[in-house]
Design an enzyme around this catalytic site. Structure first.
Site, mmCIF file in Angstrom:
data_model
loop_
_atom_site.group_PDB
_atom_site.id
_atom_site.type_symbol
_atom_site.label_atom_id
_atom_site.label_comp_id
_atom_site.label_asym_id
_atom_site.label_seq_id
_atom_site.Cartn_x
_atom_site.Cartn_y
_atom_site.Cartn_z
ATOM 1 N N GLY A 99 71.811 -0.408 49.728
ATOM 2 C CA GLY A 99 70.673 0.492 49.878
ATOM 3 C C GLY A 99 69.395 -0.221 49.485
ATOM 4 N N SER A 100 68.501 0.543 48.881
ATOM 5 C CA SER A 100 67.146 0.031 48.688
ATOM 6 C C SER A 100 67.026 -1.078 47.661
ATOM 7 C CB SER A 100 66.220 1.179 48.293
ATOM 8 O OG SER A 100 66.228 2.129 49.327
ATOM 9 N N VAL A 101 68.055 -1.289 46.810
ATOM 10 C CA VAL A 101 67.914 -2.406 45.882
ATOM 11 C C VAL A 101 67.839 -3.723 46.652
ATOM 12 C CG1 VAL A 101 68.916 -1.332 43.831
ATOM 13 C CG2 VAL A 101 70.402 -2.492 45.462
#
Lengths: 484, 460
Positions: free
Chosen positions: A218-220
């Site tokens: 995801g956004s990491v």
């Protein structure tokens, strides 16, 4: 009658020669093969009759051998129960050693390792059995406890690293299990426990921190995309990027929406703002600008594609080899087939914290002989340089903003600057997203980098977001290291 | 006589005493090492146990000084060492199995050893000349056959582990086959000495192969049928093989005719093949021998494989007494005591034990060569060969040279009957060797000082 007696003596000599040859064959030529036969109870007993080295955390044993009165002579115990289950692994007389250092450092614990050759010369001469070596671990017991308490009954994993060295300060995977149940000497109880653990749908024997099915980041992953963008020289942290409500993906009618459905910072965010608000459209656009190869290369510099041994072998995190244009945009925000281990995510944060240098993560700080004399201190190893110092500094400033005023405010620690990034990873229709958070602190002189994943949103379910569920866990672990 | 050489017979009893002390010393060291390995302390009874052992064997040594001063000086120390090591290993297995005093094997073995020594001493004292045994030729035969077949008597014979070779009287079990071994050796020797000329010379030569007369085939056929009977009725492969092999060897030594060996081997192969075809237990033994690791073999009996893995665990130097796991193997103190020694003393220790047996057999054969009378020669050869063959069968069985059969290792294995009869064998061999080495009364006694002149005395 003397001649036949002499001839009979020759026959007897031949008979005894046959016996001597057969004995030599069995006890010398065939001995190793016989010893290695599966089901050789003597070999098993010999292994268990030996005092195995202990695993020590801050001087206290988390796995040790205690003498018993039964035929095995020693009983392996894990005084902390499930807290260290995925660090130590298990040690069973039926199922062998597995799941952690018990297996990966077996030759050290038994004293059979080639590394110990010179230390063993003395044993060889004196005929003593080689004694096992005890291992002092890099784990910080407070961080480990904070990670365990933070995860609670939620499934997921926490990894904390010391950025400058690569020391693993905490490694927790939930559900955990009690390795004592497999270490018992009652065969039926051990078998029962083994059956139960293997049948458990939560798969407690899998160390999610380094193995298992891996997670979509995801956004990491946007940290990696940002690193690639900054390193390309075409962008800096203040570059404005297009951040519409939806990004039109090329070659297809599909679009990439933002998480909240709106535009980011009026549709024209800077890269810092885009990271702060975790803007999907801006990073998707960056992905299209940079291309799949640049993303993959940047990820590779952070350690993707490498199966590091800590000494347990961690599964390599991956960015797919073949990406078409829409997939490039999706990969840039950590979707599509990007797969990571929590260890790898922690390594990304640690590299940013460490001026771009990626340190090899490790669990064994030093070895101790049976008299507890320390030797063989593990020297930190640099795996590579992921980004330049300048890029690392820019990324640190951007990630500090995330915690200061973005999606990661719950990771704030009073009096200490924290840099972090949240992630909310969709993984299939109708399933709650995995909640990610990765961070390091203090931002100006990092002592700890951490990655937290809570599966399926944990107790928050569909309401989950990395900043909400995982950030507090990351904060507690960092606090335990910096300000206990 | 131009040159005079004098053989001055010496009793060598002092050598025997020295070797005896040496043997007892080794046994006590072994006992000490078991005590240290298992209990971590010097066993407190080592002095009393050592005194008992020393007392018994020194008493026997004194009997020899008294009644058989010229007996072979090496036999008693060898046997003392083997017997003592056997007791130590049995004691060590008692400890491993946690047997308490009432059911432990070692004290019983010790008791039987003492009894064996007493009986051996009685034999030495009572039997002043082994040739007197010839008087009992047919008594020995009948008694031997009775002993052999005694286990078949209902209510008396007991079947243990598939073989019916035990009898049980008043709570004591006994293997009469062990006694039969001695009785039949006496009978064979006496009988063959009488009939050897007929057996050796009569007969025709067919195609260059001298065949005995048909009626002279009788005895070998009787021996063959008896051993087959043992095999079939008592299901005892080892005893059967032992008797027949012993008889053929003695027949060959008596007649010097290779044809007897050929005939014997043919009869044996034929009998063995038919037995293989007819009897499941024989076929099973052969199959286990060929592939002891097959799942069928392991499911039936893992003892051969356990023994092999034990020997493998011992390797070259062994685990050390008390430090291995010989108790894993079933019958580790009786049929499988050789792998137990292989495991704990290593290949080196096992070879040493085998060499002790070789020396024992060699002393027996040397006695046979030195004895002047035919009966003594045959008896000594027979006794020595029976021990050699028994070791070959039992050690060959556990090392997969031949199929496994149930026999005990002489002097080592736990078991009273085996121990008693082997001590009687020792007594008989000592008696014959005394006769062989003693200066004959009709020869002039050797002068104490060599005669003057050119003649040179050789003092051996």
């Amino acid at each position: 009658m003397n001649n036949p007696i002499r001839r009979l003596a020759v026959v007897i000599a031949a008979m005894f020669c046959a016996l001597l040859v057969a004995s030599s064959w069995i006890q010398f030529a065939q001995a190793k093969e016989l010893r290695d036969r599966p089901g050789n109870r003597r070999t098993l007993l010999a292994t268990y009759a030996q005092e195995r080295g202990a695993l020590l955390v801050d001087g206290e044993a988390v796995a040790r051998s205690e003498t018993t009165d039964d035929e095995f002579k020693y009983q392996r115990t894990f005084p902390q129960g499930s807290l260290y289950s995925h660090v130590t692994g298990y040690y069973s007389f039926i199922y062998g050693a597995g799941g952690g250092l018990e297996q990966s450092a077996d030759d050290l614990l038994t004293g059979q390792s080639d590394q110990l050759f010179y230390r063993r010369l003395g044993d060889l001469v004196s005929g003593r059995r080689p004694t096992g070596v005890s291992l002092e671990l890099t784990i910080d017991p407070r961080a480990q406890k904070a990670a365990q308490d933070g995860l609670g009954d939620q499934r997921g994993a926490v990894v904390a690293l010391e950025p400058k060295t690569g020391k693993i300060l905490a490694m927790v995977s939930h559900p955990a299990y009690d390795p004592n149940r497999l270490a018992g000497h009652d065969a039926s109880q051990v078998q029962e426990a083994w059956r139960e653990l293997n049948a458990d749908s939560g798969r407690p024997l899998v160390n999610r921190a380094i193995r298992g099915d891996l997670y979509p980041p995801g956004s990491v992953f946007k940290i990696v995309t940002a690193a690639a963008a900054l390193s390309s020289g075409r962008f800096d942290e203040n570059s404005t990027l297009p951040g519409p409500e939806r990004l039109d993906l090329p070659d297809t009618s599909a679009t990439l929406p933002n998480h909240d459905g709106g535009a980011c910072s009026g549709g024209r965010p800077t890269m810092t703002q885009a990271l702060e608000t975790s803007c999907n459209t801006a990073f998707g656009w960056l992905g299209l600008q940079l291309g799949g190869t640049a993303l993959r290369e940047q990820a590779g510099k952070f350690g993707f594609g490498q199966a590091v041994e800590i000494p347990m072998r961690a599964t390599a995190s991956t960015v797919p080899e073949q990406l078409n244009r829409p997939q490039e945009a999706q990969a840039a925000i950590g979707q599509y087939d990007v797969r990571v281990t929590p260890l790898q995510v922690a390594m990304v944060s640690a590299a940013v914290a460490n001026g771009g240098a990626v340190m090899k993560p490790y669990l064994i700080a030093q070895k101790r002989a049976s008299d507890l004399e320390a030797f063989g201190q593990t020297a930190p190893t640099k795996l590579g340089q992921a980004v330049s110092g300048d890029v690392a500094a820019a990324l640190t400033r951007m990630m500090t903003k995330v915690v200061e005023s973005g999606t990661g405010t719950r990771a704030q620690i009073s009096g200490i600057t924290v840099a972090g990034k949240s992630g909310t990873a969709e993984h299939g229709e109708g399933r709650d997203p995995h909640a990610w958070f990765t961070a390091f602190a203090p931002a100006d002189d990092p002592k700890v980098a951490v990655a937290v994943v809570v599966e399926d949103g944990g107790n928050a379910g569909s309401e989950a977001a990395g900043g909400k569920v995982s950030a507090p866990i990351a904060r507690d672990v960092m606090k335990a290291v910096i300000a206990p | 006589m131009t040159t005079v050489s004098f053989f001055v017979p010496r009793t060598r009893r002092n050598v025997e005493l020295l070797l005896l002390l040496f043997a007892v010393g080794i046994v006590l060291l072994a006992y000490l090492s078991v005590g240290l390995a298992v209990g971590g302390a010097v066993p407190i009874d080592i002095v009393t146990q050592g005194s008992w052992l020393l007392g018994f064997v020194v008493a026997f040594h004194l009997v020899l000084r008294w009644r058989a001063a010229y007996a072979d000086p090496v036999v008693l120390p060898i046997v003392t060492l083997l017997n003592g090591l056997g007791v130590v290993m049995i004691h060590r297995l008692d400890l491993a199995e946690g047997r308490d005093l009432a059911e432990a094997f070692a004290p019983r073995q010790l008791m039987w050893s003492g009894l064996g020594i007493v009986i051996a001493a009685l034999v030495i004292v009572a039997l002043r000349d082994h040739r007197r045994l010839r008087r009992y030729t047919f008594t020995a035969m009948v008694a031997g056959l009775v002993c052999l077949l005694l286990p078949l008597v209902p209510f008396l014979g007991v079947e243990l582990n598939g073989a019916r070779i035990w009898i049980r009287v008043a709570g004591f079990s006994f293997q009469p086959g062990e006694v039969a071994k001695i009785l039949l050796t006496i009978f064979f020797a006496a009988y063959l000495v009488q009939t050897r000329d007929a057996l050796a010379l009569a007969g025709r030569t067919v195609l260059g192969f001298p065949l005995p007369r048909a009626r002279d085939l009788g005895p070998i056929l009787v021996a063959w049928l008896s051993s087959l009977a043992v095999l079939v009725l008592e299901r005892d492969l080892g005893t059967s093989l032992l008797f027949f092999g012993l008889f053929v060897a003695m027949l060959y030594v008596a007649t010097e005719r290779i044809s007897w060996i050929t005939i014997g081997l043919l009869l044996f192969s034929g009998g063995a093949y038919v037995a293989y075809l007819l009897f499941g237990h024989v076929r099973q033994r052969v199959e286990f021998w060929l592939d002891p690791w097959s799942p069928e073999a392991l499911a039936q009996s893992s003892q051969l494989v356990d023994g092999l893995m034990g020997m493998g665990a011992g390797g070259l130097f062994g685990t050390g007494l008390g430090r291995g796991n010989p108790q894993i193997t079933p019958f580790a103190e009786s049929d499988f005591i050789i792998p137990s020694f292989g495991e704990e003393l290593g290949l080196i220790g096992l070879c040493a034990i085998l060499m002790l047996y070789v020396l024992f057999v060699e002393r027996g054969l040397r006695t046979a060569l030195g004895t002047r009378d035919g009966f003594g020669k045959l008896l000594a050869t027979g006794l020595a060969f029976s021990v050699a063959l028994q070791i070959f069968v039992v050690v060959g069985g556990v090392t997969r040279v031949i199929p496994l059969t149930g026999l005990t290792s002489p002097f080592l294995s736990s078991g009273g009957s085996s121990l008693l009869s082997n001590w009687v064998i020792v007594a008989l061999l000592l008696r014959i060797s005394d006769h062989a080495r003693r200066p004959t009364p009709d020869e002039a006694p050797p002068p104490v000082t060599p005669p003057a002149g050119p003649g040179k005395a050789v003092i051996a």
